[in-house]
Design a protein around this motif. Structure first.
Motif, PDB file in Angstrom:
ATOM      1  N   LEU A 128      17.609  19.123  13.712  1.00  0.00           N
ATOM      2  CA  LEU A 128      17.517  18.523  15.046  1.00  0.00           C
ATOM      3  C   LEU A 128      16.845  17.156  14.992  1.00  0.00           C
ATOM      4  O   LEU A 128      17.340  16.179  15.545  1.00  0.00           O
ATOM      5  CB  LEU A 128      16.721  19.434  15.983  1.00  0.00           C
ATOM      6  CG  LEU A 128      17.477  20.588  16.624  1.00  0.00           C
ATOM      7  CD1 LEU A 128      16.543  21.409  17.491  1.00  0.00           C
ATOM      8  CD2 LEU A 128      18.620  20.064  17.470  1.00  0.00           C
ATOM      9  N   GLU A 156      27.640   6.252  17.159  1.00  0.00           N
ATOM     10  CA  GLU A 156      27.069   5.373  16.134  1.00  0.00           C
ATOM     11  C   GLU A 156      28.110   4.370  15.638  1.00  0.00           C
ATOM     12  O   GLU A 156      27.812   3.198  15.441  1.00  0.00           O
ATOM     13  CB  GLU A 156      26.558   6.211  14.951  1.00  0.00           C
ATOM     14  CG  GLU A 156      25.224   6.858  15.204  1.00  0.00           C
ATOM     15  CD  GLU A 156      24.080   5.853  15.241  1.00  0.00           C
ATOM     16  OE1 GLU A 156      23.638   5.432  14.169  1.00  0.00           O
ATOM     17  OE2 GLU A 156      23.650   5.481  16.342  1.00  0.00           O
ATOM     18  N   LEU A 171      28.093  12.196  18.164  1.00  0.00           N
ATOM     19  CA  LEU A 171      27.073  11.267  17.681  1.00  0.00           C
ATOM     20  C   LEU A 171      27.664  10.266  16.704  1.00  0.00           C
ATOM     21  O   LEU A 171      27.378   9.082  16.744  1.00  0.00           O
ATOM     22  CB  LEU A 171      25.962  12.064  17.006  1.00  0.00           C
ATOM     23  CG  LEU A 171      24.669  11.302  16.844  1.00  0.00           C
ATOM     24  CD1 LEU A 171      23.945  11.257  18.167  1.00  0.00           C
ATOM     25  CD2 LEU A 171      23.793  11.975  15.815  1.00  0.00           C
ATOM     26  N   ARG A 221      18.859  14.461  13.274  1.00  0.00           N
ATOM     27  CA  ARG A 221      19.942  13.975  14.111  1.00  0.00           C
ATOM     28  C   ARG A 221      19.402  12.985  15.143  1.00  0.00           C
ATOM     29  O   ARG A 221      19.999  11.951  15.395  1.00  0.00           O
ATOM     30  CB  ARG A 221      20.620  15.150  14.806  1.00  0.00           C
ATOM     31  CG  ARG A 221      21.761  14.722  15.656  1.00  0.00           C
ATOM     32  CD  ARG A 221      22.486  15.880  16.223  1.00  0.00           C
ATOM     33  NE  ARG A 221      23.316  16.561  15.247  1.00  0.00           N
ATOM     34  CZ  ARG A 221      24.119  17.567  15.538  1.00  0.00           C
ATOM     35  NH1 ARG A 221      24.162  18.028  16.769  1.00  0.00           N
ATOM     36  NH2 ARG A 221      24.853  18.125  14.615  1.00  0.00           N
ATOM     37  N   LEU A 222      18.249  13.320  15.710  1.00  0.00           N
ATOM     38  CA  LEU A 222      17.616  12.410  16.665  1.00  0.00           C
ATOM     39  C   LEU A 222      17.309  11.070  16.008  1.00  0.00           C
ATOM     40  O   LEU A 222      17.564  10.011  16.559  1.00  0.00           O
ATOM     41  CB  LEU A 222      16.289  13.006  17.140  1.00  0.00           C
ATOM     42  CG  LEU A 222      16.307  13.824  18.410  1.00  0.00           C
ATOM     43  CD1 LEU A 222      14.922  14.353  18.675  1.00  0.00           C
ATOM     44  CD2 LEU A 222      16.775  12.990  19.573  1.00  0.00           C
ATOM     45  N   ALA A 239      20.385  15.204  21.205  1.00  0.00           N
ATOM     46  CA  ALA A 239      20.145  15.842  19.912  1.00  0.00           C
ATOM     47  C   ALA A 239      21.009  17.078  19.771  1.00  0.00           C
ATOM     48  O   ALA A 239      21.407  17.462  18.679  1.00  0.00           O
ATOM     49  CB  ALA A 239      18.684  16.221  19.780  1.00  0.00           C
ATOM     50  N   LEU A 240      21.288  17.698  20.891  1.00  0.00           N
ATOM     51  CA  LEU A 240      22.044  18.945  20.846  1.00  0.00           C
ATOM     52  C   LEU A 240      23.549  18.690  20.878  1.00  0.00           C
ATOM     53  O   LEU A 240      24.339  19.597  20.713  1.00  0.00           O
ATOM     54  CB  LEU A 240      21.659  19.829  22.028  1.00  0.00           C
ATOM     55  CG  LEU A 240      20.174  20.163  22.095  1.00  0.00           C
ATOM     56  CD1 LEU A 240      19.832  20.832  23.414  1.00  0.00           C
ATOM     57  CD2 LEU A 240      19.779  21.067  20.944  1.00  0.00           C
ATOM     58  N   LYS A 241      23.913  17.436  21.125  1.00  0.00           N
ATOM     59  CA  LYS A 241      25.335  17.122  21.207  1.00  0.00           C
ATOM     60  C   LYS A 241      26.007  17.304  19.859  1.00  0.00           C
ATOM     61  O   LYS A 241      25.373  17.343  18.819  1.00  0.00           O
ATOM     62  CB  LYS A 241      25.496  15.685  21.660  1.00  0.00           C
ATOM     63  CG  LYS A 241      25.552  15.577  23.161  1.00  0.00           C
ATOM     64  CD  LYS A 241      25.839  14.156  23.517  1.00  0.00           C
ATOM     65  CE  LYS A 241      25.429  13.936  24.952  1.00  0.00           C
ATOM     66  NZ  LYS A 241      24.805  12.649  25.123  1.00  0.00           N
ATOM     67  N   SER A 242      27.304  17.349  19.937  1.00  0.00           N
ATOM     68  CA  SER A 242      28.037  17.638  18.719  1.00  0.00           C
ATOM     69  C   SER A 242      27.889  16.500  17.727  1.00  0.00           C
ATOM     70  O   SER A 242      27.660  15.346  18.079  1.00  0.00           O
ATOM     71  CB  SER A 242      29.506  17.834  19.044  1.00  0.00           C
ATOM     72  OG  SER A 242      30.084  16.585  19.320  1.00  0.00           O
ATOM     73  N   TYR A 243      28.027  16.855  16.479  1.00  0.00           N
ATOM     74  CA  TYR A 243      27.943  15.896  15.397  1.00  0.00           C
ATOM     75  C   TYR A 243      29.011  14.821  15.562  1.00  0.00           C
ATOM     76  O   TYR A 243      28.776  13.647  15.343  1.00  0.00           O
ATOM     77  CB  TYR A 243      28.148  16.659  14.084  1.00  0.00           C
ATOM     78  CG  TYR A 243      28.048  15.804  12.868  1.00  0.00           C
ATOM     79  CD1 TYR A 243      26.817  15.304  12.462  1.00  0.00           C
ATOM     80  CD2 TYR A 243      29.172  15.503  12.121  1.00  0.00           C
ATOM     81  CE1 TYR A 243      26.712  14.513  11.341  1.00  0.00           C
ATOM     82  CE2 TYR A 243      29.083  14.720  10.994  1.00  0.00           C
ATOM     83  CZ  TYR A 243      27.853  14.226  10.610  1.00  0.00           C
ATOM     84  OH  TYR A 243      27.756  13.444   9.499  1.00  0.00           O
ATOM     85  N   ARG A 299      19.393   3.366   5.702  1.00  0.00           N
ATOM     86  CA  ARG A 299      20.805   3.612   5.975  1.00  0.00           C
ATOM     87  C   ARG A 299      21.608   2.370   5.645  1.00  0.00           C
ATOM     88  O   ARG A 299      21.202   1.263   5.941  1.00  0.00           O
ATOM     89  CB  ARG A 299      21.001   3.970   7.448  1.00  0.00           C
ATOM     90  CG  ARG A 299      20.302   5.254   7.819  1.00  0.00           C
ATOM     91  CD  ARG A 299      20.401   5.513   9.292  1.00  0.00           C
ATOM     92  NE  ARG A 299      21.771   5.827   9.675  1.00  0.00           N
ATOM     93  CZ  ARG A 299      22.144   5.950  10.939  1.00  0.00           C
ATOM     94  NH1 ARG A 299      21.294   5.777  11.904  1.00  0.00           N
ATOM     95  NH2 ARG A 299      23.404   6.252  11.225  1.00  0.00           N
ATOM     96  N   ARG A 324      16.524   4.616  16.271  1.00  0.00           N
ATOM     97  CA  ARG A 324      16.515   3.167  16.139  1.00  0.00           C
ATOM     98  C   ARG A 324      15.601   2.535  17.173  1.00  0.00           C
ATOM     99  O   ARG A 324      14.872   1.590  16.884  1.00  0.00           O
ATOM    100  CB  ARG A 324      17.932   2.629  16.268  1.00  0.00           C
ATOM    101  CG  ARG A 324      18.270   1.671  15.187  1.00  0.00           C
ATOM    102  CD  ARG A 324      19.675   1.146  15.197  1.00  0.00           C
ATOM    103  NE  ARG A 324      20.498   1.617  16.261  1.00  0.00           N
ATOM    104  CZ  ARG A 324      21.488   2.494  16.095  1.00  0.00           C
ATOM    105  NH1 ARG A 324      21.754   2.959  14.914  1.00  0.00           N
ATOM    106  NH2 ARG A 324      22.200   2.884  17.116  1.00  0.00           N
TER     107      ARG A 324
END
Lengths: 304, 259
Positions: free
Chosen positions: A151, B130, B126, A154-155, B119-123, A291, A162
């Motif tokens: 989690l 990005e 995201l 991912r954040l 954060a809980l959204k699907s990969y 990155r 950023r």
């Protein structure tokens, strides 16, 4: 011996959760906070009190612990975020101590210095996760660490990470780029606090008792050391740092030399490690996560 | 059309009045120069308009909307971007990341929902977000011909490039109005020449530019209109030609001629 090693792993897991929280606050947000122990204590006592006095199951106390810690994170975050660097460190240090002192003196609720005993063991669909049977407990802790890692990672790899990096690098420029810096600083604090609260919850059901003496200032310092040792701004590094620090702190017992080496020895070692790190590798063992953009595949990790 | 206007804007620090009742207008679509001797209050005026500082008195209007005292991030979101006199890049982030931060609020589809929901959204979601941010940022780097530096750390760029990167970052917010605080400071003649071309290109994109600059060659060459400040007050306003021959401006810069 194997039992002892499992114990170290379990503690590493619990502390890793705290280190992940510290990393989002300090590693990404650049705020030197010294109150993870405070949030840890709030999490532990929430679980302990709800489970013993109200008979809640562990799984119900877990979100309560996270939310209550997050609430305190918000409470401490809002007024202190005007402070920077060492001033923020002192203010948060004070908060951690206040929490411990309240727990020590609020006899009717926390039972004072005696603490709370006989916390029920967590069970899952009838399977009791007995802390004396360490394998099951270890699996549970590892699951928590993995979920928290995924989690938070991912954040960190999204706009939020950023934005936090921007706030850390230059607050004025970040503001001028349309980033609400107060909001992101509070986010970091709330998230860091909630995950420490969960760590506290796990700690409560692992030792099955809580006493205020567990949640000293040294815990906050240790968590900070773990993040610095591994590398700020890198969640893998925070977990690695936790494991190494835990190994070192149990080094005398692990090698069976606890009768020869006094317990204060580990503090000498911590200090030594930090000094050596600051001289030769100030970015930590793994360094900040870097990155690279532009290729079809994204390369992760690496040093700078 | 007046895009931005200040009405008797005053900023006093204790007894020192850095900006004193300045009426400053910015015409849409033009390049406006703001000049004056050191300490005239140019940067203070910028800071008060862009929300980094709050005026003691007076008003600021942008698109006829009163924006006095708005926080900096709100003003940026309304369409005013800026650069800084002493470069303020995110030094330890890469070049492209600097520009991506400029895209921050432009991609905030769920700004109201908060980051935790994200954060809980699907990969996949995201990844796409990005990618979108990256592509936009990359196209701004191409605009500045800086594509080859994209994964360098910002602090490792040569000085002139750092200044350009700051402009690229500001442009990534897609502003209507761009404030440049001494963009040519410390640049050599070739770099200044390049910068002038860039500023013209920015104007051609339909973005209004306001710049503080001490390099008179640059100011006189590219500005459509110039405002002169001295001791916190507005001294003159006009075309470059008018300013060049204005006696009070000459006096402020060179001193009074002896009788």
């Amino acid at each position: 011996m194997i039992n002892f090693f499992l114990l170290i792993l379990i503690y590493s897991g619990i502390y890793a959760l705290m280190a992940i929280g510290q990393n989002i606050i300090t590693g990404y947000g650049g705020m030197l906070s010294l109150c993870q122990a405070g949030f840890f204590a709030i999490g532990s006592y929430t679980t302990a009190i709800l489970a013993t006095k109200l008979g809640w199951s562990f799984w119900a106390t877990l979100p309560a612990a996270a939310i209550l810690s997050a609430l305190f994170g918000l409470l401490i975050g809002l007024p202190t975020l005007r402070l920077k660097g060492d001033y923020l460190a002192i203010a948060t240090l004070g908060f951690g101590e206040i929490v411990r002192n309240v727990l020590n003196n609020w006899d009717s609720l926390t039972n004072g210095p005696m603490g709370i005993q006989k916390i029920p063991m967590p069970d899952l669909f009838g399977f009791v996760i007995n802390p004396y049977r360490k394998y099951a407990f270890l699996v549970m802790v590892i699951l928590f660490v993995v979920i928290a890692y995924l989690l938070f990672q991912r954040l960190a790899r999204s706009r939020m990470g950023r934005a936090l990096a921007a706030v850390r690098e230059d607050e004025i420029a970040a503001q001028s780029m349309g980033i609400n810096i107060t909001k992101y600083k509070v986010y970091a604090f709330v998230l860091g606090a909630s995950v420490a609260g969960i760590a506290g919850s796990l700690q409560a059901v692992f030792s099955l008792s809580v006493t205020p003496g567990t949640y000293t200032f040294m815990v906050s310092v240790m968590v900070l050391c773990m993040v610095v040792l591994g590398g700020m701004g890198n969640f893998k590094a925070a977990i690695l740092g936790t494991f190494i620090i835990q190994l070192i702190s149990y080094f005398p017992q692990l090698t069976g030399l606890s009768s020869v080496i006094p317990p204060q020895f580990k503090q000498i070692l911590f200090g030594l490690i930090l000094v050596v790190m600051m001289i030769w590798r100030p970015q930590g063992l793994l360094g900040r996560e870097e990155r690279t953009y532009g290729g079809s595949t994204e390369r992760k990790g690496g040093k700078r | 059309m007046i895009l931005l206007e200040t009405e008797a804007l005053t900023r006093a620090y204790g007894g020192v009045v850095a900006v004193n009742k300045v009426d400053f207008q910015v015409e849409s679509g033009l390049i406006t120069g703001l000049i004056g001797p050191n300490g005239a209050g140019k940067t203070t005026l910028f800071n008060n308009i862009t929300g980094l500082d709050t005026p003691s008195k007076g008003r600021v209007f942008f698109n006829n909307k009163d924006i006095t005292g708005f926080p900096a991030h709100k003003i940026c979101r309304m369409g005013i971007a800026r650069t800084f006199q002493n470069i303020r890049l995110f030094k330890d982030l890469s070049v492209v990341e600097n520009v991506m931060i400029g895209r921050h609020f432009k991609t905030g589809r769920d700004e109201t929902k908060g980051r935790f929901v994200n954060a809980l959204k699907s990969y996949v979601y995201l990844k796409r977000e990005e990618q979108e941010i990256y592509e936009k940022a990359d196209s701004w780097l191409d605009f500045f011909e800086m594509g080859q530096f994209k994964n360098e750390l910002a602090k490792n760029l040569p000085y002139g490039k750092q200044r350009e990167l700051e402009i690229a970052r500001a442009l990534a917010t897609e502003p209507q109005l761009l404030f440049l605080d001494e963009p040519a400071a410390g640049m050599n003649p070739q770099e200044t020449e390049h910068l002038m071309a860039i500023i013209r290109k920015i104007r051609d994109l339909g973005i209004t530019v306001v710049l503080i600059e001490h390099d008179m060659k640059l100011v006189m060459n590219i500005c459509d209109t110039i405002t002169v400040l001295n001791y916190g007050q507005k001294l003159a306003q006009g075309t470059p030609r008018e300013i060049k021959h204005n006696s009070s401006v000459i006096e402020a810069y060179l001193g009074k001629e002896e009788e």
